[in-house]
Design a protein around this motif. Structure first.
Motif, short mmCIF file in Angstrom:
data_model
loop_
_atom_site.label_atom_id
_atom_site.label_comp_id
_atom_site.label_asym_id
_atom_site.label_seq_id
_atom_site.Cartn_x
_atom_site.Cartn_y
_atom_site.Cartn_z
N GLY A 25 75.04 10.83 111.10
CA GLY A 25 75.48 12.16 110.71
C GLY A 25 76.75 12.19 109.88
N PHE A 26 77.43 11.02 109.72
CA PHE A 26 78.70 11.02 109.01
C PHE A 26 78.82 9.94 107.94
N ASN A 88 73.01 14.49 118.55
CA ASN A 88 72.42 14.61 117.21
C ASN A 88 71.05 15.27 117.36
N THR A 98 74.79 17.28 113.94
CA THR A 98 75.48 16.31 114.79
C THR A 98 76.83 16.86 115.20
N TRP A 99 77.16 16.71 116.48
CA TRP A 99 78.48 17.15 116.94
C TRP A 99 78.98 16.20 118.04
N ARG A 131 84.14 16.72 116.08
CA ARG A 131 83.47 16.45 114.81
C ARG A 131 82.13 17.16 114.79
N SER A 133 78.57 17.82 111.90
CA SER A 133 77.95 17.59 110.60
C SER A 133 76.60 18.28 110.57
N SER A 146 80.43 18.11 106.58
CA SER A 146 80.97 17.70 107.87
C SER A 146 82.41 18.18 108.00
N SER A 148 85.95 17.61 110.75
CA SER A 148 86.54 16.93 111.90
C SER A 148 87.94 17.49 112.13
#
Length: 204
Positions: A25-26, A88, A98-99, A131, A133, A146, A148
């Protein structure tokens, strides 16, 4: 004038690393195909400095304060291992969300300097990291954004110091097929071989 400096490093330990990918996701060098989550541990090491030409507290407000409160420079050295959770969500067509979040107390060593004395002590501090995304992750195209947030709170005897780092990123990525790259390389090599043959052939 007041100056703020911050330097930190973070790493993650993922317990369910066979089914969950934080990098999908990042960083996008991996692709998660099914929804999954994992408990995580975030390890962090950091250094922060706040400095000024004079005391942080204006002269007209210093009456009645302890002399230790007249800081004009402070250094914070921190270390923390914060538990958390990350997830995710993946749609069959390639959409994803996604977190992850983690928070905990950590160890802190700080040094303060006033016009008269220097102070150095151990203490605890609070750290939180979040975070997220969102986007589309296909076989060729990746489109997403994304965010953060890294939050830290330091408490000394006379000063409360807070830092927050917010990062917002957008991305559009296209993956070229490996077959296209290998075919392109073979074509270049073929042209080079023909050129050598032409140059080496006798001229009439």
């Amino acid at each position: 004038d007041m100056h703020l400096q911050n330097l930190s490093a973070n790493f993650f330990w993922i317990f369910n690393n066979k089914r969950f990918s934080y990098r999908a996701g990042f960083v996008f060098d991996e692709r998660q195909l099914k929804t999954a989550g994992s408990f995580i541990v975030n390890g962090s090491f950091g250094w922060s400095r706040a400095s000024a030409d004079s005391s942080f507290i204006p002269q007209f407000d210093t009456l009645g304060f302890n002399p230790e409160a007249y800081y004009r420079r402070m250094d914070f050295y921190t270390m923390a291992f914060t538990p958390g959770y990350a997830h995710n969500w993946v749609h069959p067509k390639g959409y994803y969300f996604t977190w992850g979040i983690s928070a905990m107390f950590g160890a802190m060593y700080y040094q303060g300097e006033t016009d008269e004395i220097e102070i150095s002590k151990w203490n605890t501090f609070m750290k939180g990291l979040g975070r997220a995304s969102l986007g589309y992750h296909g076989k060729r195209w990746i489109v997403g954004a994304s965010v953060s947030a890294d939050l830290q709170a330091y408490n000394t005897r006379f000063v409360q110091y807070r830092t927050s780092i917010l990062d917002l990123t957008g991305m559009v990525i296209y993956r070229f097929p490996v077959s296209w790259l290998s075919g392109r390389k073979s074509l270049i090599q073929f042209k080079k071989r023909n050129k050598v043959k032409d140059e080496g052939s006798p001229k009439e």
